[in-house]
Design a protein around this motif. Structure first.
Motif, PDB file in Angstrom:
ATOM      1  N   PRO A  64     -12.581  32.683 -15.014  1.00 21.96           N
ATOM      2  CA  PRO A  64     -12.428  34.164 -14.230  1.00 21.96           C
ATOM      3  C   PRO A  64     -11.895  34.998 -14.785  1.00 21.96           C
ATOM      4  N   CYS A  86      -9.790  38.801 -13.033  1.00 16.60           N
ATOM      5  CA  CYS A  86      -8.686  39.346 -11.805  1.00 16.60           C
ATOM      6  C   CYS A  86     -10.159  39.558 -10.517  1.00 16.60           C
ATOM      7  N   HIS A 112      -7.293  29.217 -17.805  1.00 14.10           N
ATOM      8  CA  HIS A 112      -8.181  30.560 -17.048  1.00 14.10           C
ATOM      9  C   HIS A 112      -8.297  31.494 -18.208  1.00 14.10           C
ATOM     10  N   CYS A 114     -11.178  36.500  -8.207  1.00 17.09           N
ATOM     11  CA  CYS A 114     -10.560  36.205  -7.123  1.00 17.09           C
ATOM     12  C   CYS A 114      -9.904  37.430  -6.360  1.00 17.09           C
ATOM     13  N   HIS A 115     -10.205  38.945  -7.480  1.00 13.91           N
ATOM     14  CA  HIS A 115      -9.191  39.591  -5.953  1.00 13.91           C
ATOM     15  C   HIS A 115     -10.378  40.534  -5.338  1.00 13.91           C
ATOM     16  N   PHE A 132       8.821  33.513  -7.924  1.00  8.66           N
ATOM     17  CA  PHE A 132       7.723  32.359  -7.351  1.00  8.66           C
ATOM     18  C   PHE A 132       6.253  33.017  -7.117  1.00  8.66           C
ATOM     19  N   HIS A 149      -0.697  32.559 -11.742  1.00  9.65           N
ATOM     20  CA  HIS A 149      -1.500  32.941 -12.850  1.00  9.65           C
ATOM     21  C   HIS A 149      -1.239  32.035 -13.924  1.00  9.65           C
ATOM     22  N   LEU A 187      -5.928  32.456  -1.074  1.00 10.27           N
ATOM     23  CA  LEU A 187      -6.734  33.124  -2.203  1.00 10.27           C
ATOM     24  C   LEU A 187      -7.136  31.115  -2.732  1.00 10.27           C
ATOM     25  N   PRO A 200      -9.561  42.092 -17.827  1.00  9.15           N
ATOM     26  CA  PRO A 200      -7.759  41.801 -17.291  1.00  9.15           C
ATOM     27  C   PRO A 200      -7.156  42.936 -17.737  1.00  9.15           C
ATOM     28  N   VAL A 215       1.498  39.669 -14.723  1.00  8.24           N
ATOM     29  CA  VAL A 215       0.466  39.005 -14.544  1.00  8.24           C
ATOM     30  C   VAL A 215      -0.615  38.891 -15.505  1.00  8.24           C
ATOM     31  N   LEU A 216      -0.719  39.574 -15.953  1.00 11.20           N
ATOM     32  CA  LEU A 216      -2.257  40.017 -17.618  1.00 11.20           C
ATOM     33  C   LEU A 216      -0.996  39.119 -18.571  1.00 11.20           C
ATOM     34  N   TYR A 271      -1.707  35.389 -16.950  1.00  6.57           N
ATOM     35  CA  TYR A 271      -3.171  35.190 -17.148  1.00  6.57           C
ATOM     36  C   TYR A 271      -3.542  35.085 -18.693  1.00  6.57           C
ATOM     37  N   HIS A 293      -0.200  45.859 -14.290  1.00  2.00           N
ATOM     38  CA  HIS A 293       0.173  44.340 -13.723  1.00  2.00           C
ATOM     39  C   HIS A 293       0.371  43.882 -15.219  1.00  2.00           C
TER      40      HIS A 293
HETATM   41  C1  HEC Z   1      -8.130  32.356 -10.217  1.00  2.00           C
HETATM   42  C2  HEC Z   1      -7.614  33.144  -9.082  1.00  2.00           C
HETATM   43  C3  HEC Z   1      -7.044  34.319  -9.921  1.00  2.00           C
HETATM   44  C4  HEC Z   1      -7.041  34.948 -11.031  1.00  2.00           C
HETATM   45  C5  HEC Z   1      -8.141  34.832 -11.916  1.00  2.00           C
HETATM   46  C6  HEC Z   1      -6.379  36.284 -11.005  1.00  2.00           C
HETATM   47  N1  HEC Z   1      -5.596  36.157  -9.636  1.00  2.00           N
HETATM   48 FE1  HEC Z   1      -4.185  36.675  -9.405  1.00  2.00          FE
HETATM   49  N2  HEC Z   1      -3.450  36.215  -7.446  1.00  2.00           N
HETATM   50  C7  HEC Z   1      -4.032  34.770  -6.869  1.00  2.00           C
HETATM   51  C8  HEC Z   1      -3.987  34.185  -6.163  1.00  2.00           C
HETATM   52  C9  HEC Z   1      -4.010  32.821  -5.476  1.00  2.00           C
HETATM   53  C10 HEC Z   1      -2.433  34.618  -5.602  1.00  2.00           C
HETATM   54  C11 HEC Z   1      -1.593  34.781  -5.014  1.00  2.00           C
HETATM   55  C12 HEC Z   1       0.059  34.007  -5.447  1.00  2.00           C
HETATM   56  C13 HEC Z   1       1.224  33.383  -4.337  1.00  2.00           C
HETATM   57  O1  HEC Z   1       0.515  34.414  -3.318  1.00  2.00           O
HETATM   58  O2  HEC Z   1       1.939  33.108  -4.660  1.00  2.00           O
HETATM   59  C14 HEC Z   1      -2.277  36.473  -6.710  1.00  2.00           C
HETATM   60  C15 HEC Z   1      -1.144  37.378  -6.551  1.00  2.00           C
HETATM   61  C16 HEC Z   1      -1.879  38.032  -7.906  1.00  2.00           C
HETATM   62  C17 HEC Z   1      -1.043  39.435  -6.996  1.00  2.00           C
HETATM   63  C18 HEC Z   1       0.564  39.427  -6.804  1.00  2.00           C
HETATM   64  C19 HEC Z   1       1.594  38.327  -7.389  1.00  2.00           C
HETATM   65  C20 HEC Z   1       2.298  39.163  -8.321  1.00  2.00           C
HETATM   66  O3  HEC Z   1       2.794  38.485  -9.546  1.00  2.00           O
HETATM   67  O4  HEC Z   1       2.299  40.224  -8.197  1.00  2.00           O
HETATM   68  C21 HEC Z   1      -1.361  40.064  -8.140  1.00  2.00           C
HETATM   69  C22 HEC Z   1      -0.818  41.699  -8.969  1.00  2.00           C
HETATM   70  C23 HEC Z   1      -2.149  39.957  -8.292  1.00  2.00           C
HETATM   71  N3  HEC Z   1      -2.795  37.921  -8.809  1.00  2.00           N
HETATM   72  C24 HEC Z   1      -2.955  40.109 -10.017  1.00  2.00           C
HETATM   73  C25 HEC Z   1      -4.172  39.558 -11.345  1.00  2.00           C
HETATM   74  C26 HEC Z   1      -4.838  40.389 -12.499  1.00  2.00           C
HETATM   75  C27 HEC Z   1      -4.104  42.029 -12.911  1.00  2.00           C
HETATM   76  C28 HEC Z   1      -5.695  38.994 -12.319  1.00  2.00           C
HETATM   77  C29 HEC Z   1      -6.432  39.395 -13.785  1.00  2.00           C
HETATM   78  C30 HEC Z   1      -5.374  39.685 -15.081  1.00  2.00           C
HETATM   79  C31 HEC Z   1      -5.419  38.278 -11.426  1.00  2.00           C
HETATM   80  N4  HEC Z   1      -4.635  38.730 -10.468  1.00  2.00           N
HETATM   81  C32 HEC Z   1      -6.386  36.941 -11.859  1.00  2.00           C
HETATM   82  C33 HEC Z   1      -5.601  34.464  -7.499  1.00  2.00           C
HETATM   83  C34 HEC Z   1      -5.946  35.051  -8.960  1.00  2.00           C
END
Ligand code: HEC
Ligand code: HEC
Ligand code: HEC
Ligand code: HEC
Ligand code: HEC
Length: 263
Positions: free
Chosen positions: A119, A121, A110, A124-125, A197, A202, A137, A91, A101-102, A105, A98
């Motif tokens: 989980p 990052c 989580h 899921c990604h 939105f 997260h 996702l 993370p 998001v961090l 998160y 990011h």
């Molecule tokens: C449990 C699953 C999950 C985890 C863990 C997760 N993500 Fe995501 N992430 C998603 C989903 C689902 C979306 C799409 C949400 C939407 O479409 O609005 C997303 C969207 C995003 C986006 C695009 C939207 C934005 O806000 O910019 C980014 C960048 C991103 N994730 C980065 C990360 C990072 C970096 C981490 C770890 C710190 C992380 N994700 C952890 C599921 C996850």
């Protein structure tokens, strides 16, 4: 002649500049050496190609550090090489870029459970084959690895309707844009609302999604109202146009009849 030569010259300079940009991303020693390797050391190059990071010029060294120009020293600590992050380090590794998001998160169920198997990052990604994020996702296969799908389903349902609204509004705005209507203000409003939105997920907090969605939907409604006003103006313009044409026809007929009468 002079102009044409100048123009050709400019194109050549432009092509060279573009070429240099392209070479820079592909020509790092990281990619040259790793793409010649087998298995887990070569695989990342194939997966990364076509990812959203490749599209945006985020190459191996942007994530892993190191010196992309000096093969013998590329992976030296002194050159900023970070190696591959451990599960718990992922993370903050991704969160260097990011940041928002961090933050969400880490505060979420989580993030708080990270050390206990929550989980990270890449669960899921993915780590190299990362694509544009979407609600796809959230699916039973991915989200029921650790707990039931129930809460995941609720979040998805709460987000899906709003997502649909956003897509529909985006389509209507694009339609007006193509006809040359000034929609800049609406575009900006939609962009801001969409960002708000997309940052909701997260937190993985069903209540927060439901509460915030109400505000987001209200903002979307305002944009929809502006669009409806535009639709009505367009309708009125069409009607006014039709009336003008009809009046012109009647006037023409009258003139014709008058002429006939005096002939
Ligand atoms: C449990 C699953 C999950 C985890 C863990 C997760 N993500 Fe995501 N992430 C998603 C989903 C689902 C979306 C799409 C949400 C939407 O479409 O609005 C997303 C969207 C995003 C986006 C695009 C939207 C934005 O806000 O910019 C980014 C960048 C991103 N994730 C980065 C990360 C990072 C970096 C981490 C770890 C710190 C992380 N994700 C952890 C599921 C996850
Ligand atoms: C001359 C070949 C060569 C170059 C150049 C090179 N690598 Fe490597 N890389 C390797 C080999 C071999 C390994 C596996 C053995 C090791 O870890 O030293 C490796 C391992 C790695 C690992 C995994 C480390 C781990 O802890 O498991 C990462 C990440 C990595 N390289 C990234 C990079 C990045 C980023 C660059 C460019 C800045 C780069 N490499 C340049 C050959 C290279
Ligand atoms: C978006 C950030 C990001 C980019 C860009 C990226 N990596 Fe990684 N890489 C990671 C993460 C996170 C891990 C550790 C988690 C994992 O193994 O999935 C990792 C792991 C690795 C490993 C160790 C694999 C293993 O199984 O031990 C190698 C080797 C590697 N990356 C090489 C590369 C090369 C080569 C590139 C460029 C083509 C690259 N990475 C681009 C994030 C990235
Ligand atoms: C060196 C900076 C950097 C690092 C480190 C990084 N990213 Fe990115 N990421 C970007 C940029 C730039 C984009 C493309 C612009 C955007 O959409 O924000 C992007 C896009 C994304 C997207 C798509 C966002 C969308 O709008 O749909 C996801 C998902 C994502 N990154 C996840 C990750 C994950 C997971 C990691 C760690 C394995 C990571 N990133 C590490 C810079 C980075
Ligand atoms: C690697 C394991 C793992 C995966 C995969 C996973 N979760 Fe979780 N999830 C957890 C843990 C651990 C918790 C915290 C303990 C709990 O509330 O059950 C949690 C909690 C939650 C919560 C409740 C949070 C709260 O604050 O009450 C929701 C909602 C949730 N997860 C949704 C999802 C969704 C959606 C996905 C798929 C995109 C997903 N989870 C994938 C491990 C996981």
């Amino acid at each position: 002649m002079m102009m044409r030569r100048l123009f050709t010259g400019l194109i050549v300079v432009f092509v060279i500049a573009m070429g240099c940009g392209a070479v820079q991303a592909e020509d790092t020693v990281c990619i040259t050496c790793h793409s010649a390797m087998e298995g887990k050391y070569g695989e990342p190059v194939k997966l990364w190609k076509g990812s959203i990071h490749e599209e945006n010029g985020i190459a191996c060294n942007a994530c892993h550090g190191g010196d992309p120009k000096d093969a013998p020293n590329a992976m030296k600590k002194e050159r900023g090489f970070l190696g591959a992050p451990k599960y718990n380090e992922v993370p903050s590794f991704c969160g260097r870029c990011h940041v928002g998001v961090l933050k969400d998160y880490l505060a979420s169920g989580h993030g708080r459970a990270l050390a206990a198997g929550g989980p990270n990052c890449v669960i899921c990604h993915g780590s190299h084959q990362i694509v544009k994020a979407s609600l796809e996702l959230i699916n039973e296969k991915s989200c029921s690895r650790c707990h039931s799908y129930e809460r995941a389903k609720l979040i998805k349902a709460a987000m899906q309707e709003t997502e649909g609204n956003i897509v529909a509004i985006d389509g209507r705005i694009s339609g007006y844009k193509q006809t040359g209507t000034d929609v800049e203000k609406m575009e900006k409003e939609l962009f801001a609302t969409r960002n708000r939105f997309h940052s909701l997920f997260h937190n993985v907090d069903v209540k927060k999604v439901t509460d915030e969605s109400a505000g987001i939907k209200a903002d979307l409604k305002k944009i929809e109202n502006s669009l409806t006003t535009l639709d009505e103006q367009k309708g009125r313009r069409k009607l006014a146009g039709a009336i003008a044409v009809a009046l012109a026809l009647v006037a023409g007929l009258l003139v014709h009849l008058l002429r006939k009468t005096y002939e």
